[in-house]
Design a protein around this motif. Structure first.
Motif, PDB file in Angstrom:
ATOM      1  N   TRP A  69      35.912  49.163  13.948  1.00 57.16           N
ATOM      2  CA  TRP A  69      35.011  48.464  14.858  1.00 57.16           C
ATOM      3  C   TRP A  69      33.780  48.005  14.100  1.00 57.16           C
ATOM      4  O   TRP A  69      33.231  48.725  13.271  1.00 57.16           O
ATOM      5  CB  TRP A  69      34.599  49.359  16.004  1.00 57.16           C
ATOM      6  CG  TRP A  69      35.700  49.720  16.956  1.00 57.16           C
ATOM      7  CD1 TRP A  69      36.999  49.305  16.921  1.00 57.16           C
ATOM      8  CD2 TRP A  69      35.580  50.580  18.075  1.00 57.16           C
ATOM      9  NE1 TRP A  69      37.699  49.868  17.949  1.00 57.16           N
ATOM     10  CE2 TRP A  69      36.855  50.660  18.686  1.00 57.16           C
ATOM     11  CE3 TRP A  69      34.543  51.298  18.625  1.00 57.16           C
ATOM     12  CZ2 TRP A  69      37.096  51.408  19.812  1.00 57.16           C
ATOM     13  CZ3 TRP A  69      34.778  52.059  19.754  1.00 57.16           C
ATOM     14  CH2 TRP A  69      36.044  52.106  20.342  1.00 57.16           C
ATOM     15  N   ARG A  70      33.315  46.842  14.408  1.00 52.03           N
ATOM     16  CA  ARG A  70      32.136  46.284  13.760  1.00 52.03           C
ATOM     17  C   ARG A  70      30.908  47.176  13.976  1.00 52.03           C
ATOM     18  O   ARG A  70      30.138  47.406  13.053  1.00 52.03           O
ATOM     19  CB  ARG A  70      31.873  44.879  14.288  1.00 52.03           C
ATOM     20  CG  ARG A  70      30.798  44.155  13.531  1.00 52.03           C
ATOM     21  CD  ARG A  70      30.585  42.756  14.001  1.00 52.03           C
ATOM     22  NE  ARG A  70      31.456  42.417  15.132  1.00 52.03           N
ATOM     23  CZ  ARG A  70      31.524  41.240  15.689  1.00 52.03           C
ATOM     24  NH1 ARG A  70      30.779  40.265  15.255  1.00 52.03           N
ATOM     25  NH2 ARG A  70      32.326  41.001  16.707  1.00 52.03           N
ATOM     26  N   ARG A  73      31.140  50.158  11.619  1.00 52.38           N
ATOM     27  CA  ARG A  73      30.850  49.753  10.233  1.00 52.38           C
ATOM     28  C   ARG A  73      29.356  49.507  10.045  1.00 52.38           C
ATOM     29  O   ARG A  73      28.785  49.873   9.025  1.00 52.38           O
ATOM     30  CB  ARG A  73      31.664  48.510   9.863  1.00 52.38           C
ATOM     31  CG  ARG A  73      33.150  48.808   9.681  1.00 52.38           C
ATOM     32  CD  ARG A  73      33.879  47.670   8.998  1.00 52.38           C
ATOM     33  NE  ARG A  73      33.572  46.358   9.529  1.00 52.38           N
ATOM     34  CZ  ARG A  73      34.342  45.684  10.396  1.00 52.38           C
ATOM     35  NH1 ARG A  73      35.469  46.220  10.811  1.00 52.38           N
ATOM     36  NH2 ARG A  73      33.998  44.498  10.825  1.00 52.38           N
ATOM     37  N   ARG A  74      28.706  48.904  11.041  1.00 57.93           N
ATOM     38  CA  ARG A  74      27.265  48.658  10.966  1.00 57.93           C
ATOM     39  C   ARG A  74      26.481  49.972  10.990  1.00 57.93           C
ATOM     40  O   ARG A  74      25.514  50.138  10.253  1.00 57.93           O
ATOM     41  CB  ARG A  74      26.829  47.767  12.129  1.00 57.93           C
ATOM     42  CG  ARG A  74      25.767  46.786  11.722  1.00 57.93           C
ATOM     43  CD  ARG A  74      25.401  45.772  12.773  1.00 57.93           C
ATOM     44  NE  ARG A  74      26.479  45.371  13.652  1.00 57.93           N
ATOM     45  CZ  ARG A  74      26.351  45.259  14.975  1.00 57.93           C
ATOM     46  NH1 ARG A  74      25.210  45.494  15.561  1.00 57.93           N
ATOM     47  NH2 ARG A  74      27.365  44.885  15.717  1.00 57.93           N
TER      48      ARG A  74
END
Length: 189
Positions: A69-70, A73-74
């Motif tokens: 999932w973005r 990762r962020r």
């Protein structure tokens, strides 16, 4: 229904759930409650162990599921998580055995571990060993604290005994957080 009866009926479940989602305070209070004779010590400590293990397994699986999932990762790019991930990659076994003892890393660590390539089987075995030590340690501390309070103040009513124990656990947790922030601030200077 009295607090004693509630604890006798639902205490082990409360310790299990508390250890799964909160941690030290639930295990510590389980020791205090077992000192009072409302639950057997070994039942309370095993409920804390099982809760800690189950909670960390759930967070690990959430990390496995959400690794791509973005948002995840962020989040991993945040400085605190980046440092935790670097420690994990450098010392995977030691990190898995120790994260539950590090204030502020207990909940996020299994998620981060889940996003790595560490095999699930390895995490399960190390998590079980660490949960066993953790559950026994914090339940024993609560049991000994209950004994010490009784020695100092006499036999208190249960609700006061639990309030004193919860306050002591909160003070210790707050002191650990302050110490950690001071250490992090000193490291940045």
């Amino acid at each position: 229904m009295s607090i004693e009866l509630l604890i006798e009926n639902y205490g082990l479940l409360a310790i299990f759930l508390g250890a799964a989602f909160e941690g030290e305070t639930a295990a510590f209070l389980g020791g205090v409650i077992s000192h009072r004779g409302l639950l057997p010590y070994w039942s309370a400590s095993l409920a804390a162990t099982a809760g800690s293990f189950a909670g960390d397994q759930l967070w690990f699986l959430a990390g496995r599921y959400a690794a791509q999932w973005r948002l995840v990762r962020r989040l991993k790019e945040q400085p605190a998580l980046a440092r935790a991930t670097a420690l994990l990659e450098k010392y995977p076994t030691g990190f898995i055995l120790a994260f539950r003892f590090l204030v502020g890393l207990r909940t996020i660590s299994p998620i981060i571990i889940g996003t790595t390539r560490i095999p699930t089987g390895k995490f399960v075995l190390l998590n079980a060993a660490a949960a066993l030590v953790w559950g026994q340690l914090f339940t024993a501390l609560g049991y000994l604290f209950g004994h010490g309070i009784e020695q100092m103040l006499g036999h208190l009513p249960l609700h006061r005994h639990l309030l004193v124990a919860a306050a002591a656990a909160a003070v210790v947790a707050a002191a650990a957080l302050v110490f950690r922030k001071m250490k992090l601030s000193a490291g940045r200077s």
